[in-house]
Design a protein around this motif. Structure first.
Motif, short mmCIF file in Angstrom:
data_model
loop_
_atom_site.label_atom_id
_atom_site.label_comp_id
_atom_site.label_asym_id
_atom_site.label_seq_id
_atom_site.Cartn_x
_atom_site.Cartn_y
_atom_site.Cartn_z
N ASN A 1 -0.43 9.70 3.48
CA ASN A 1 -1.21 8.62 4.11
C ASN A 1 -2.43 8.59 3.81
O ASN A 1 -3.37 7.47 4.38
N THR A 2 -3.05 9.44 3.50
CA THR A 2 -4.62 9.75 3.23
C THR A 2 -5.11 9.18 1.73
O THR A 2 -6.14 9.19 1.23
N ILE A 3 -3.88 8.75 1.03
CA ILE A 3 -4.22 8.61 -0.41
C ILE A 3 -4.94 7.04 -0.62
O ILE A 3 -4.28 6.18 0.10
N ASP A 4 -5.88 6.76 -1.15
CA ASP A 4 -6.23 5.34 -1.35
C ASP A 4 -5.55 4.60 -2.17
O ASP A 4 -5.60 4.95 -3.26
N PRO A 5 -4.84 3.63 -1.67
CA PRO A 5 -3.97 2.87 -2.40
C PRO A 5 -4.73 2.20 -3.59
O PRO A 5 -4.11 1.74 -4.59
N GLU A 6 -5.92 2.01 -3.48
CA GLU A 6 -6.77 1.07 -4.32
C GLU A 6 -6.75 2.08 -5.69
O GLU A 6 -7.08 1.50 -6.85
N ARG A 7 -6.46 3.29 -5.59
CA ARG A 7 -6.60 4.27 -6.93
C ARG A 7 -5.40 3.88 -7.85
O ARG A 7 -5.17 3.97 -8.94
N TYR A 8 -4.48 3.20 -7.41
CA TYR A 8 -3.28 2.63 -8.17
C TYR A 8 -3.67 1.77 -9.14
O TYR A 8 -3.32 1.80 -10.24
N ASP B 1 0.82 -1.26 -0.12
CA ASP B 1 -0.03 0.13 -0.01
C ASP B 1 0.76 1.31 0.06
O ASP B 1 0.61 2.18 -0.52
N THR C 1 -0.70 14.65 3.30
CA THR C 1 -1.70 13.83 2.56
C THR C 1 -1.41 12.54 2.00
O THR C 1 -2.05 11.69 1.51
N ARG D 1 1.99 1.73 -3.63
CA ARG D 1 0.75 2.31 -4.27
C ARG D 1 0.52 3.87 -3.99
O ARG D 1 0.35 4.48 -4.98
N ARG D 2 0.53 4.43 -2.81
CA ARG D 2 0.41 5.69 -2.41
C ARG D 2 1.32 6.46 -3.05
O ARG D 2 0.92 7.53 -3.79
#
Length: 136
Positions: free
Chosen positions: A117-124, A29, A115, A32-33
């Motif tokens: 750690n607030t990025i949604d890793p699924e967006r990768y 994760d 910011t 990915r972030r």
């Protein structure tokens, strides 16, 4: 630049960390972030810099620096830049260099403003995958 990808990025270098032993700090994760931070930084306006894709995700490279850093818990990213040729002009090379620089600043800014750690890793998984096409 036509419709060509100018940059491919990747945070995936290990398919299954358990296959290589016990790696409790492995953090896909985090990788990915940072990749999403780069992608977001390069999506401004109608810039040729926005033509970013995912490097092929079928890599499994535990013995490389990227793989071993990932196994040890570091966020990893690969920048695969187009145009490694002597025939391109200075302006073209400058644009490609600036693209990597802007991507790195996307990571730095996300770290410094809190910011990342607030990025949604699924967006990768939503970043378009690079398609290889045969050359004429």
């Amino acid at each position: 630049m036509d419709d060509y990808t100018t940059l491919s990025i990747s945070g995936r270098f290990i398919n299954n960390p358990a296959q290589h032993g016990n790696w409790p700090k492995f953090n896909y994760d985090a990788s990915r972030r940072v990749n999403v931070a780069v992608y977001d930084a390069l999506q401004s306006g109608n810039s040729p810099q926005s033509k970013v894709t995912l490097y092929p995700q079928n890599t499994n490279l535990p013995g490389t620096a990227l793989g071993s850093f990932a196994l040890r818990g570091s966020a990893t990213i690969l920048f695969e830049t187009r145009g490694q040729t002597q025939s391109w002009g200075q302006k073209q090379h400058g644009m490609l260099t600036k693209q990597v620089e802007d991507g790195l600043f996307g990571i730095f800014n996300a770290i410094t403003d809190g910011t990342l750690n607030t990025i949604d890793p699924e967006r990768y998984e939503l970043i378009p995958e690079r398609r290889n096409v045969p050359r004429n």
